[in-house]
Design a protein around this motif. Structure first.
Motif, short mmCIF file in Angstrom:
data_model
loop_
_atom_site.label_atom_id
_atom_site.label_comp_id
_atom_site.label_asym_id
_atom_site.label_seq_id
_atom_site.Cartn_x
_atom_site.Cartn_y
_atom_site.Cartn_z
N GLN A 192 0.91 -1.31 0.07
CA GLN A 192 -0.22 -0.17 0.10
C GLN A 192 0.87 1.35 -0.22
O GLN A 192 0.54 2.35 -0.70
N ASN A 244 1.01 3.82 -3.23
CA ASN A 244 0.24 5.05 -2.81
C ASN A 244 -1.33 4.68 -2.59
O ASN A 244 -2.35 5.19 -2.98
N SER A 245 -1.38 3.65 -1.87
CA SER A 245 -2.80 2.73 -1.46
C SER A 245 -3.39 2.47 -2.77
O SER A 245 -4.63 2.55 -2.72
N SER A 288 -3.31 3.62 -5.79
CA SER A 288 -4.21 4.79 -6.19
C SER A 288 -4.29 4.85 -7.92
O SER A 288 -3.71 4.11 -8.41
N HIS A 289 -5.19 5.69 -8.37
CA HIS A 289 -5.47 5.69 -9.69
C HIS A 289 -4.16 5.95 -10.52
O HIS A 289 -3.97 5.69 -11.62
N ASP A 290 -3.38 7.02 -9.98
CA ASP A 290 -2.01 7.53 -10.40
C ASP A 290 -1.13 6.34 -10.82
O ASP A 290 -0.40 6.60 -11.64
N TYR A 316 -0.73 -2.44 -11.02
CA TYR A 316 -0.47 -1.23 -10.26
C TYR A 316 1.07 -1.03 -10.21
O TYR A 316 1.98 -1.97 -10.13
#
Length: 473
Positions: A189, A193-194, A196-198, A210
């Motif tokens: 995580q 960045n947890s 994230s969408h980025d 991811y």
């Protein structure tokens, strides 16, 4: 004149009756024979007793002289020590006495031989070795202390051999843990960045992928297996899957770096390829995407072919990819191929995932004809490879709903034109601007035609395709 019986009655009463006879005397010859035999027995017994005493005396003298024979004892002891100097277990922590100690022990006069017995256990070369170590002369023998139970000395640097027939679940986890890095959910995580969408890279059949950035600046790709992919798979089966994937080692296959199995989450961590997928390079209008030249396309085809050749012909048992397509061909900054999703066939062939991936392959035009009948074999991978080569040749997607009905499925549209040189030239990706050799184009088309044969038995092995592509380099 004989007296009358009436006149001498007393004599008549004392005399024995006329009928009794006196015993006969023993003959002299018989008496002499009996005495001779008796004498012989006495002499013989005495001789045997004398011989027995002599033998006992000799044996007593022999045993008295034998312990005192120092040279005999020394000779046998030296011979026995020499036989023990040949080591049968390497790197043993128990060393034999050095030459100086041996010299000192030979000069002294031994009264008793003192030997220590040490039991050494070694799993690599021997199970039970008894080493006799001479501790010197003249000192008293110390009492032997019994070794504590279950405390055998451990030889450093030796490998642990685990019997698979009796291995426990904990030992299996330990083996897998030692071969692959284990990540925690919290660390992943943090790196993504947890999630994230980025950091989102794309969506695969088994779940999203991811981008993860480590504290040292390196990047990884993290695949989150969705609930459908993990359905019916317990923790031990997932560990076994991760272990089997980690054994797939090839220059053209994405390397598994680790895994995570916490809080019902199943994640696989792979190396990161900076240039994205082949699908993006061919079918995205983004100006930042790498444009592939003709030589680059042959090189990509060769790398992908080598990956499938390794899976089909060098792995035991052979591995069928089951999801070979341009979106699973990754490129690094040197345009070197890394094929992803290798070793995930067990997930792709199970239950609802199999139906989903099958519909996906059919809908996107990568599936071989036999797949419609529920059969997927190594030759099915060869067919999908031919479709990827068609994408490299034409620059078109395997399925494009935006095109006219007769051109939506790439294979159906291309097959009639592969052997027509004029039609073939019009099929080539316009972004190449005609910068390709005609002869190389024809060979490339011949390889495609052999791969997408309708009957599986007519498709070549991947090793043959590799050789054909090498001849084009």
């Amino acid at each position: 004149m004989a007296p009358s019986p009436e006149k001498s009655p007393g004599k008549a009463a004392n005399n024995p009756p006329a009928t009794r006879k006196a015993p006969a005397p023993i003959p002299a010859i018989a008496e002499t024979s009996f005495k001779t035999k008796k004498l012989v027995w006495i002499v013989g017994s005495g001789f045997l007793i004398f011989v027995a005493l002599g033998v006992c005396f000799l044996m007593l003298c022999y045993f008295k002289r034998r312990p005192g024979n120092k040279s005999y004892k020394k000779h046998n002891m030296n011979a026995y020590e020499r036989s023990l100097e040949k080591r049968t277990c390497s790197d043993s922590p128990f060393d034999a006495p050095n030459d100086e100690e041996k010299g000192k022990s030979d000069d002294e006069a031994p009264d008793e031989l003192k030997v220590h017995v040490k039991r050494i256990y070694s799993s690599s070369e021997c199970n039970n070795l008894y080493e006799l170590n001479n501790t010197g002369w003249g000192s008293k023998l110390p009492p032997l202390q019994p070794a504590p139970p279950h405390q055998l000395p451990i030889i450093p640097g030796e490998n642990l051999i685990i019997n698979q027939a009796i291995s426990t679940k904990s030992s299996e986890r330990q083996i897998i843990t030692n071969s692959i890095k284990v990540y925690s959910v919290a660390s992943l995580q943090q790196y993504t960045n947890s999630f994230s969408h980025d950091n989102y890279i794309g969506e695969g059949t088994l779940g999203p992928v991811y981008k993860a950035e480590l504290p040292d600046g390196k990047f990884l790709a993290v695949r989150k297996l969705n609930a459908t992919a993990c359905m019916g798979q317990n923790h031990e089966q997932f560990l076994q899957l991760a272990s089997s994937i980690s054994k797939i080692q090839h220059a053209n296959i994405v390397k598994l770096m680790g895994y995570c199995a916490e809080y019902s989450q199943r994640l696989l961590v792979y190396e990161y390829c900076s240039s994205g997928t082949l699908h993006d390079s061919l079918h995205t209008d983004d100006k930042f995407q790498i444009k592939l030249s003709w030589d680059n396309r042959i090189q990509v085809s060769l790398g992908a072919a080598r990956a499938l050749e390794y899976l089909h012909e060098h792995c035991q048992p052979p591995i069928v990819h089951r999801n070979f397509r341009s979106a699973n061909i990754l490129l690094n900054d040197k345009l070197e191929v890394r094929v992803s999703d290798c070793g995930l066939g067990s997930l792709l062939s199970s239950g609802s995932v199999s139906q989903l991936s099958g519909r996906h392959l059919i809908a996107n035009g990568y599936s071989a004809p036999e797949f419609e009948y529920g059969s997927y074999i190594m030759q099915s991978d060869v067919f999908s490879f031919g479709v990827v080569m068609l994408e490299l040749l034409t620059g078109r997607k395997s399925y494009d709903s935006s095109r006219p009905l007769g051109e939506q499925f790439l294979v159906r549209w291309a097959v009639p034109q592969l052997h027509d040189i004029d039609a073939l030239s019009s099929m080539v990706d316009p972004s190449l601007n005609g910068t390709y050799p005609k002869k190389s184009l024809s060979r490339f088309a011949d390889i495609i035609s052999s791969c997408i044969q309708h009957e599986p038995e007519f498709r070549p092995a991947m090793s043959e395709i590799v050789q054909d592509l090498l001849r084009m380099m």
